[in-house]
Design an enzyme around this catalytic site. Structure first.
Site, short mmCIF file in Angstrom:
data_model
loop_
_atom_site.label_atom_id
_atom_site.label_comp_id
_atom_site.label_asym_id
_atom_site.label_seq_id
_atom_site.Cartn_x
_atom_site.Cartn_y
_atom_site.Cartn_z
N HIS A 90 0.84 -1.20 0.00
CA HIS A 90 0.00 0.00 0.00
C HIS A 90 0.87 1.25 0.00
CE1 HIS A 90 -2.29 3.19 2.38
NE2 HIS A 90 -2.91 3.10 1.22
N SER A 91 0.54 2.21 -0.87
CA SER A 91 1.23 3.50 -0.93
C SER A 91 2.72 3.28 -1.14
CB SER A 91 0.93 4.29 0.35
OG SER A 91 1.45 5.59 0.28
N MET A 92 3.56 3.86 -0.27
CA MET A 92 5.00 3.70 -0.43
C MET A 92 5.44 2.26 -0.24
SD MET A 92 6.50 6.43 -1.40
CE MET A 92 8.20 5.99 -1.05
#
Length: 1049
Positions: free
Chosen positions: A221-223
């Site tokens: 998720h995300s980074m």
């Protein structure tokens, strides 16, 4: 006579004295005007007003206009976590900082032993390992309720998914490149440990006949998605230990912020590694040949990371991955914000079902081969309407033997099949055959839409669609299903048929009562679409009405000309902006019509679409359904029961994003696909107009970094004007007055030059893309002029030239505001400072005396500086020291302001204006240093004291320290000779030019450029090279109130 001469002489002397007084008065007024810190010309006032008007309109548009509807369903789970305490320092050097957990769902699977295929969840920036719970819970329930009862036909052998998660103590990976590398190193160690669990007695309950896993599926998720791709570049990466990655709202294309040099260099290196790997001529030379990557973006609701950055088109070829938006995913059809996308019920169900379809625990790699994995990922994540969507009909076997009466079942050629109510057909006519037209009659497409679910082979539902050809002489025993709709008819004909259910496309239900596409209580439509070339082996399309009684089910099916189903509108973008698009769909039209508008491809524009309602004498079978899509990122949005729709896209034209790999097909711009009831004999009017106010809000998400970088151009020009005036006249004018003068000279010239530069760069970028598309030597020339959208605002369309002056005006207004805010704070603190020290500033006679700068000994100053530098080189990052220096410089400004007010001397005002301007410069550099400081403080909070080598470079802060320390003694910078002042202008010009051209992409460099400027000013201060005027020492050192210089009135 003598008396007359004396009178003349006295008169002449009086006139000279009066002239001197007039000149002195004019000089005082001139100096007063130049040193007025609150100066604001009418031009500056108008520019500031316009800038803030545009800024607040942009924010208002961002918060209230062109907003997607939130449609995520809430989820519930009963989590259980088991921490692996034995994953300690013997396995990884980060054991004291990070942790590894195994998830189990209470009431479903409560045993903390591994038994299936390993899946590792990687949280994002400041994310928690507990975010795994929504996916892991759905995985447990789906396996318990469905997978273990299903057949593995056509799929690999499946077992439960073992979800692992890592606790990164909510590290800020978006701000710090070294943290990304640390997490990647830890994750590779964790993967090795996870794989070892499957052959550790007491830890595994895996079937003995299954091979031990050699790879792990990654969900990031995300980074966390960026960290997942970084794993492959680390020295401790175990070859082939990862082959499947699904990322959610991950900024693959660019770092979300460019304030840290390590994060920019790390992500650029990772992207280069992936590009070069897939660019290898031989698959054997490609270390990522078995790796597939799917990037899922949340769309316009994601206000933290722009979904433009989720694109992997420039990193991974279509054979190994793609980007898709949650609004495109079947049965999801909704956007999701940055955090909601991890728990959104519709998204998690699609991810879990896709993972179970690609898992094959009978293989050591735990997944199917790349081509099979990609087929299932396309099935679960794409609408099925994309060009890369695969049709299974050619690969399907003829499993159904259909017997029909051809005299009554076959429809006339080109006739449309409309069943308004399933079950009302004559008992003798339950099968309807549409003849497949021959290919020599032009390009044709077959479309079918129904509100019923299509039966698969052997199912006994309500509706079935088959593609049939005349039966061969093979035995009827070879068919799985026998369907007889002919009875005892003498003209009965046997047809060998393939079932079309595997190619069905799910569309959201659109009726007069529909409001949103994502309503869970609505049954979706079933849609089929084939090119006639795909049906060359078949003679008929059979639609089987299997309903015994009257029902509300309906079917519409027909062959239609491709030219009638596609409308291409190709005016220029300028014309579209002025007049919009208006067109009319004729009464007799295909079931679906696609309107292609190649000129509309930019993610910076938003549009309003209006579709008129048609009149139906028999009533509409369904309400108009609109799909907007752009093929660059496979982004689709559906609008049900549509009359008015807000259209905004992500894709080509997105700023600071690299173009797709060569294998990616060129963009066709924005397309609108409309499904409308073809039985209504009325036309439909379609209008599209640009939503200018809604478009303004799109600038915020794409250009937020501009407001941290572009103002440094203004500050650099102001400082340049101040030094130029000071070296020429000896007067260091105020920041506000210098800004007023720049408004009439350097600032308009700079913005004009940058505007022409943006036009030139965008034109060169467009030509580069055209040349690269031609291939051969032309592509080499095109690649030479390709700047990867890294310069200025990163737009590749010359039409958006006006963005440079627009942001120039807004950033100038922000600079004016920041200057006055600092002045107000300085005034308030100076007043408070005076109240505190008022009793200490009385002389022997009780009169107030001006305050003085405390001048410490040179030895003590050197010792203090050496202690600070030693701390920076060992314990604290230079970013912390920079924040301290900003506070010290603010204190210097406060003392300088108070002294200038009390002493009323020109030298004091020179010093205060100089100190104030240096503080403004440092203040705009401060945001670049704060993110790394936040990471350092976070590490202190979790007692992680290992220093980051890249942040202890004393050369990156020493000039700042020396300059601030020098100013704290009240020492004014000497004037320099005309030839030497050119270097000051060059340094300031470099800061301003870099801030404008590269500031958005490489903002971290601005700190180092300002550091070089400080080094130059320190050299001038100490005048070791003979740079200053010979008389520069006269009246420049501010030592208390006894400084020499003219007293202000």
């Amino acid at each position: 006579m003598v008396r007359e001469k004396a009178q003349v002489t006295m008169g002449s002397t009086t006139m000279d004295m009066l002239e001197d007084e007039v000149v002195k008065a004019q000089d005082r007024r001139w100096r007063l005007r130049l040193r007025n810190p609150w100066a604001c010309s009418a031009y500056t006032l108008v520019t500031t007003a316009l800038g803030f008007a545009a800024f607040f309109l942009m924010l208002q548009s961002f918060l209230t206009k062109q907003l997607d509807t939130k449609g995520c369903e809430m989820v519930y789970m009963r989590p259980m976590y088991s921490k692996f305490d034995d994953f300690d320092t013997e396995h990884t050097r980060f054991a004291s900082k990070y942790s590894l957990y195994l998830y189990r769902e209470w009431g479903i699977d409560e045993e903390f032993t591994v038994k299936g295929a390993p899946v590792l969840f990687i949280p994002g920036n400041a994310g928690s390992y507990k975010q795994v719970r929504s996916l892991a819970a759905e995985s447990a329930y789906h396996y318990h309720n469905s997978v273990q009862h299903e057949s593995n036909a056509g799929k690999g052998e499946r077992r439960p998914l073992d979800f692992f998660a890592v606790d990164f103590n909510e590290d800020f990976t978006a701000f710090h490149g070294q943290t990304v590398l640390d997490q990647a190193e830890y994750l590779n160690d964790a993967i090795t440990f996870i794989l070892s669990l499957y052959h550790t007695p007491g830890r595994s309950r895996r079937d003995p006949h299954l091979p031990d896993p050699t790879s792990v599926i990654i969900v990031g998720h995300s980074m966390g998605g960026v960290v997942a791709r970084t794993l492959f570049t680390m020295p401790n990466y175990q070859a082939n230990s990862i082959n499947t990655i699904v990322t959610i709202a991950a900024p693959h294309a660019r770092p979300p912020v460019s304030f840290d040099g390590d994060i920019v260099r790390t992500q650029n290196a990772v992207n280069s590694y992936w590009r070069s790997a897939y660019a290898q001529d031989s698959a054997k030379d490609n270390p990522l040949q078995h790796v597939t990557l799917v990037s899922i973006a949340g769309g316009g609701l994601d206000n933290i990371v722009s979904s433009d950055y989720a694109s992997i088109a420039s990193i991974v070829p279509e054979t190994h991955g793609f980007t898709v938006f949650s609004s495109s995913i079947p049965n999801c059809w909704t956007g999701a914000d940055h955090l909601a996308i991890t728990w959104c019920d519709q998204v998690r169900k699609s991810i879990v079902r896709a993972l179970y379809d690609v898992v094959d625990v009978s293989q050591a790699m735990q997944t199917l081969p790349v081509t099979n994995r990609m087929r299932f990922f396309k099935k679960w994540f794409l609408t099925g309407l994309e060009d890369i969507a695969e049709k299974t009909l050619p690969m399907t076997t003829e499993a159904t033997l259909l017997t029909v009466d051809v005299d009554t079942a076959i429809l006339p050629q080109e006739e449309q099949l409309v069943l308004r109510s399933l079950g009302r057909s004559s008992p003798n006519i339950k099968a309807f055959l549409l003849p497949v037209p021959p290919r020599d009659r032009g390009e044709k497409i077959f479309t079918l839409l129904t509100n019923e679910r299509l039966d698969g082979p052997g199912e006994h539902g309500r509706l079935e669609v088959l593609f049939c050809s005349m039966s061969s002489a093979q035995s009827t025993q070879s068919y799985l299903t026998h369907l007889d709709f002919a009875g005892e008819s003498p003209t009965a004909t046997k047809l060998a048929c393939k079932n079309a259910a595997s190619d069905v496309i799910i569309l959201p239900e659109s009726t007069s009562h529909s409001n949103f596409p994502f309503r869970p209580d609505q049954a979706p439509f079933s849609y089929l679409q084939y090119d006639v070339r795909d049906l060359a082996q078949h003679q008929f399309v059979a639609v089987l009405d299997k309903v015994a009684h009257h029902s509300a089910g309906w079917v519409v099916a027909a062959f239609s000309a491709s030219s009638e189903a596609t409308v291409k509108v190709n005016p220029s973008l300028q014309r579209l902006l002025y007049t919009g698009i208006s067109l009319q769909l004729p009464p007799r039209r295909p079931l679906t019509t696609e309107i292609s508008i190649p000129a509309l491809h930019s993610s910076l524009l938003a549009y309003d679409v209006h579709i008129s309602r048609q009149k139906c004498s028999q009533g509409e079978l369904f309400a108009p359904l609109l799909r907007q899509y752009i093929s660059d990122l496979y982004e689709s949005k559906f609008f049900v029961n549509v009359e008015d729709a807000m259209i905004n896209v992500h894709g080509r034209g997105r700023p600071t994003c690299r173009a797709a790999l060569s294998s990616k097909s060129p963009s066709n711009g924005l397309s609108l696909q409309i499904w409308a009831d073809p039985t209504c004999d009325s036309s439909i009017d379609v209008t599209l107009k640009v939503d200018f106010l809604g478009s303004l809000g799109k600038l915020w998400m794409r250009y937020r970094i501009v407001f941290a970088a572009f103002p440094l151009l203004v500050v650099a020009l102001v400082l340049c004007q101040q030094f130029r005036t000071y070296d020429a006249t000896g007067v260091f004018i105020s920041f506000a007055q210098s800004l007023n003068e720049c408004m009439y000279s350097s600032l308009p010239l700079a913005i004009t030059a940058l505007t022409f530069l943006s036009i030139t760069l965008a034109t060169a970028q467009m030509q580069s893309k055209k040349l690269q598309a031609l291939g051969g030597p032309a592509s080499i020339i095109g690649a030479f002029f390709d700047n990867d959208n890294e310069l200025l605002l990163g737009s590749e369309d010359p039409f958006f030239w006006f963005l440079v002056p627009l942001f120039g005006i807004m950033c100038t207004a922000i600079c004016v505001m920041v200057n006055y805010v600092v002045l107000i704070l300085t005034y308030l603190f100076a007043t408070l400072y005076a109240l505190v020290r008022s009793n200490r500033l009385l002389d022997a006679s009780g009169q107030r005396t001006p305050d003085a700068f405390a001048v410490t000994s040179t030895r003590r100053r050197i010792i203090n500086t050496l202690i600070l530098l030693s701390l920076i080189s060992t314990a604290i990052p230079y970013h912390f020291a920079y924040v301290v220096l900003c506070i010290v410089q603010l204190a210097t400004c406060i003392r300088g302001f108070r002294l200038a007010k009390e002493a009323q001397l020109d030298t004091n005002y020179n010093f205060y204006n100089y100190a104030h301007s240096i503080f403004i410069l440092m203040l705009w550099i401060l945001p670049i240093n704060l993110p790394v400081l936040v990471v350092w403080i976070r590490n202190l909070a979790i007692q992680w004291l290992t220093p980051f080598s890249s942040h202890h470079n004393v050369l990156s802060i020493t000039p700042f320290i020396l300059l601030v320390e020098t100013l704290s003694t009240g020492r004014m910078v000497p004037r320099v000779r005309p030839g030497i002042s050119l270097f000051t202008n060059v340094f300031l010009f470099a800061i301003g030019a870099y801030a404008a051209v590269y500031g958005v992409t490489y903002a971290y460099v601005l700190h180092h450029l300002a550091n070089i400027l400080c080094a130059w000013l320190v050299a001038i201060h100490f005048d070791t090279l003979g740079l200053a005027f010979e008389d520069s020492s006269k009246g420049v050192a501010v030592v208390g109130g006894r400084s020499e210089g003219k007293k202000r009135p």
